[in-house]
Design a protein around this motif. Structure first.
Motif, PDB file in Angstrom:
ATOM      1  N   LEU A  85      -9.840  -2.293 -13.191  1.00 20.76           N
ATOM      2  CA  LEU A  85      -8.788  -2.011 -11.159  1.00 20.76           C
ATOM      3  C   LEU A  85      -9.744  -2.981 -10.893  1.00 20.76           C
ATOM      4  CD1 LEU A  85      -8.279   0.225  -9.430  1.00 20.76           C
ATOM      5  CD2 LEU A  85     -11.029   1.110  -9.278  1.00 20.76           C
ATOM      6  N   ILE A  86      -8.539  -3.152  -9.474  1.00 25.35           N
ATOM      7  CA  ILE A  86      -9.363  -4.823  -8.515  1.00 25.35           C
ATOM      8  C   ILE A  86      -8.886  -3.879  -6.835  1.00 25.35           C
ATOM      9  CG2 ILE A  86      -8.542  -6.996  -8.322  1.00 25.35           C
ATOM     10  CD1 ILE A  86      -7.442  -7.612 -10.733  1.00 25.35           C
ATOM     11  N   ALA A  87      -9.802  -4.312  -6.786  1.00 24.70           N
ATOM     12  CA  ALA A  87      -9.016  -3.830  -4.839  1.00 24.70           C
ATOM     13  C   ALA A  87      -9.128  -4.853  -4.535  1.00 24.70           C
ATOM     14  CB  ALA A  87     -10.633  -3.213  -4.387  1.00 24.70           C
ATOM     15  N   VAL A  88      -7.857  -5.399  -3.685  1.00 28.73           N
ATOM     16  CA  VAL A  88      -7.758  -6.355  -3.030  1.00 28.73           C
ATOM     17  C   VAL A  88      -6.999  -5.774  -1.710  1.00 28.73           C
ATOM     18  CG1 VAL A  88      -6.145  -7.591  -4.483  1.00 28.73           C
ATOM     19  CG2 VAL A  88      -4.930  -6.035  -3.438  1.00 28.73           C
ATOM     20  N   ASP A  89      -7.112  -6.957  -0.280  1.00 35.88           N
ATOM     21  CA  ASP A  89      -6.954  -6.331   1.325  1.00 35.88           C
ATOM     22  C   ASP A  89      -5.848  -6.330   1.362  1.00 35.88           C
ATOM     23  OD1 ASP A  89      -7.180  -8.862   1.858  1.00 35.88           O
ATOM     24  OD2 ASP A  89      -8.723  -9.582   2.282  1.00 35.88           O
ATOM     25  N   GLU A  90      -5.700  -6.242   3.194  1.00 39.51           N
ATOM     26  CA  GLU A  90      -4.004  -7.223   3.501  1.00 39.51           C
ATOM     27  C   GLU A  90      -4.118  -8.059   3.150  1.00 39.51           C
ATOM     28  OE1 GLU A  90      -1.535  -4.581   5.063  1.00 39.51           O
ATOM     29  OE2 GLU A  90      -3.668  -2.626   5.419  1.00 39.51           O
ATOM     30  N   GLU A  91      -3.765  -8.118   3.665  1.00 41.97           N
ATOM     31  CA  GLU A  91      -3.885  -9.904   2.780  1.00 41.97           C
ATOM     32  C   GLU A  91      -3.385 -10.710   1.447  1.00 41.97           C
ATOM     33  OE1 GLU A  91      -6.001 -10.175   5.603  1.00 41.97           O
ATOM     34  OE2 GLU A  91      -3.883  -9.818   6.434  1.00 41.97           O
ATOM     35  N   GLY A  92      -4.282  -9.907   0.246  1.00 39.12           N
ATOM     36  CA  GLY A  92      -3.746  -9.969  -1.404  1.00 39.12           C
ATOM     37  C   GLY A  92      -5.824 -10.579  -1.475  1.00 39.12           C
ATOM     38  N   GLU A  93      -6.327 -10.466  -0.412  1.00 36.94           N
ATOM     39  CA  GLU A  93      -7.062 -11.350  -0.962  1.00 36.94           C
ATOM     40  C   GLU A  93      -8.254  -9.908  -1.647  1.00 36.94           C
ATOM     41  OE1 GLU A  93      -8.793 -14.679  -0.417  1.00 36.94           O
ATOM     42  OE2 GLU A  93      -6.365 -14.716   0.220  1.00 36.94           O
ATOM     43  N   LEU A  94      -9.135 -11.099  -2.308  1.00 42.13           N
ATOM     44  CA  LEU A  94      -9.693  -9.722  -3.957  1.00 42.13           C
ATOM     45  C   LEU A  94     -10.767  -9.366  -3.243  1.00 42.13           C
ATOM     46  CD1 LEU A  94      -9.967 -12.491  -6.493  1.00 42.13           C
ATOM     47  CD2 LEU A  94      -8.498 -10.745  -6.502  1.00 42.13           C
ATOM     48  N   LEU A  95     -11.078  -8.481  -2.890  1.00 39.92           N
ATOM     49  CA  LEU A  95     -12.624  -7.249  -2.377  1.00 39.92           C
ATOM     50  C   LEU A  95     -13.584  -7.158  -3.503  1.00 39.92           C
ATOM     51  CD1 LEU A  95     -11.323  -4.953  -0.340  1.00 39.92           C
ATOM     52  CD2 LEU A  95     -12.002  -7.115   0.543  1.00 39.92           C
ATOM     53  N   THR A  96     -12.947  -7.689  -5.089  1.00 40.49           N
ATOM     54  CA  THR A  96     -14.162  -6.893  -5.946  1.00 40.49           C
ATOM     55  C   THR A  96     -13.107  -8.405  -7.121  1.00 40.49           C
ATOM     56  OG1 THR A  96     -12.247  -5.728  -7.256  1.00 40.49           O
ATOM     57  CG2 THR A  96     -13.763  -4.295  -6.038  1.00 40.49           C
ATOM     58  N   ASN A  97     -13.487  -8.291  -8.111  1.00 42.74           N
ATOM     59  CA  ASN A  97     -13.202  -8.793  -8.863  1.00 42.74           C
ATOM     60  C   ASN A  97     -12.534  -7.702 -10.225  1.00 42.74           C
ATOM     61  OD1 ASN A  97     -14.610 -11.089  -9.657  1.00 42.74           O
ATOM     62  ND2 ASN A  97     -16.448 -10.804 -10.299  1.00 42.74           N
TER      63      ASN A  97
END
Length: 513
Positions: A85-97
């Motif tokens: 599981l990976i969380a990303v923001d609106e720009e596709g930037e990583l919020l988690t590993n």
């Protein structure tokens, strides 16, 4: 003579990415792997850096394809580890590993879902046991314990989705991998609305679901150039590593059981329609709409022998180097000096909690029956046997749910050990066949790729492409010993399970002091 055509199988695993170039007849031409670390910054955490994995995928594909006739490369096909599981923001930037299957921080929420949120019914639709490994449970954990990340996330994805978004600028997931999230209704092949509601998300937070045979092109030119391929090479999205491993060893018919043991392990059988376990011991995931894999994954495979090497056998590992032998080879040789059953020493192998058949993150390992008579050799053999005892419990559950398993195919790192193969034959009291193809998951991806391109009319042709290197028969006197031990192993397990939560709590409190 015509030049052969090629297909590239890419297996993005938990500890490494393995890339194998096959001919369209199933012959291995070249292979390589790229490793990446597992980060455990806090108790229970088990994460990886998606960028490190992406880089190894690019690099390893390039290394394998260097100096190969790319004009005859038919496609690239992917297999991927489950439950990331990976969380990303609106720009596709990583919020988690990338939060891996081994991450256990969501374990308390799994128990809450089971007790308070219709967990059994959700399992019956999704086929994913309610456990801290699953993205469903990880999302509930994130929502309650990391709300700032949860609220900021635009998408929740897996490592394969991250890579495909980089390649094609689109969030997509195959339904074989989607089924391992715990959020996917395997009966309708759509996202399960009740699971989404419990997780606190909508479909918009997830990727578009496609069949495992879906083909994508072109790859963004910069990445294609870095891999050394033409952008228009067809890329088959593929499936999860578990179902493709079954395909890769040829275990695609009812009654054929694949046992794969590396660091962790799994035991699976393929059936023609979904079949759920009333006791929730097993998973059920699709490969194609008429091919489903039912089985159980275990946390404790080769990791148990690694623990022995590191904690109990440092001197033996040094000796192995002096003898120019592998450390595990020497440990196996030492174990062979003791009889079946390790003279009454029983090891419950739950060093890393356990998935099937317990689904208990609090499970802990133990030796039972230890006496002054027992030596290090007994301890080593007991660990090897304990891994197989647990697999046998999964096997019994599998036979309960889908019927008799007549043919056992063993693959993975453990399958290179002759003593382990024999223990497997003796505990299961079945003939054990060892396929020649060690990289079964990459091969399964390659076969699926050929099928997606229409180069083969059926996945069943894999049985003609898989050869076997060894066959092990049960030894009757060993079978007799194990038939006496297994009921005791199960009885002890029932007693120990009642205390796992308490000992885990003590360990956590002690570690935090």
């Amino acid at each position: 003579m015509n030049n052969p055509n090629y297909v590239l199988g890419v297996d993005i695993g938990t500890t490494s990415t393995k890339v194998v170039l096959f001919t369209d007849k199933g012959e291995v031409v070249r292979q390589d792997s790229g490793n990446y670390p597992l980060y455990c910054p806090t108790p229970g955490a088990a994460e990886q850096d998606p960028e490190e994995i992406f880089s190894e995928v690019i690099t390893t594909i390039n290394q394998v394809l260097t100096d190969c006739p790319l004009s005859n490369l038919l496609c690239i096909s992917f297999a991927t580890a489950m439950h990331t599981l990976i969380a990303v923001d609106e720009e596709g930037e990583l919020l988690t590993n990338s939060i891996t299957w081994a991450d256990n921080r969501g374990a308390p929420w799994a128990e809450k879902i089971k007790a308070e949120h219709n967990g059994k019914e959700i399992y019956q639709r999704t086929g994913t046991p309610i456990h801290g490994m699953s993205p469903f449970v990880k999302l509930v954990w994130l929502r309650h314990e990391k709300p700032e990340i949860f609220q900021q996330a635009a998408k929740f994805i897996s490592i394969k989705e991250y890579i495909f978004q980089r390649f094609f600028s689109e969030y997509v997931v195959d339904y074989a991998l989607a089924a391992t999230t715990g959020l996917f209704n395997s009966k309708t092949l759509t996202w399960d609305q009740e699971a989404l509601a419990v997780a606190g998300i909508t479909e918009e937070k997830l990727s578009r679901v496609v069949p495992p045979t879906e083909i994508f092109q072109p790859i963004h030119s910069g990445f294609a150039e870095a891999m050394g391929i033409a952008p228009e090479i067809p890329v088959v999205i593929g499936a999860s590593d578990g179902v493709l491993s079954n395909l890769g060893v040829g275990a695609i018919s009812r009654g054929m059981v694949a046992v794969t043991v590396g660091t962790s392990g799994a035991l699976r059988m393929m059936v023609d329609k979904p079949k759920m376990d009333a006791q929730q011991r097993l998973f059920c995931y699709p490969l194609l709409t008429d091919k489903w894999v039912v089985g159980g994954a275990v946390n404790n495979g080769g990791i148990a022998l690694s623990w022995v090497r590191e904690q109990l056998a440092a001197n033996e590992a040094t000796t192995a180097k002096l003898l120019q032998k592998g450390a595990y080879e020497l440990l196996n040789n030492i174990a062979e000096t003791t009889p079946a059953g390790a003279e009454g020493l029983i090891f419950h192998p739950y060093l890393a909690g356990e998935r099937s058949p317990l689904w208990d993150g609090n499970a802990r390992a133990s030796f039972f029956g230890l006496s002054l008579r027992h030596t290090k050799a007994h301890l080593i053999r007991a660990v090897l046997e304990g891994v197989v005892y647990n697999l046998y419990l999964v096997f019994q559950a599998l036979e309960d749910v889908v019927g008799k398993g007549d043919t056992i195919l063993a693959s993975g790192g453990f399958a290179k050990s002759s003593i382990w193969r024999q223990i497997l034959a003796d505990v299961f009291n079945r003939e054990i066949t060892v396929p020649t193809m060690h990289e079964s998951t990459s091969f399964g991806a390659a076969i699926l790729g050929l099928y997606a391109l229409g180069r083969i009319s059926s996945l069943d042709v894999v049985t003609d492409l898989v050869s076997h290197s060894d066959i092990y028969q049960p030894i009757p006197e060993n079978v007799s010993v194990y038939e006496r031990i297994m009921p005791l192993y199960s009885s002890l397990l029932t007693k120990f399970q009642a205390e796992y939560a308490a000992i885990a709590r003590i360990q956590e409190e002690t570690a935090s002091q």
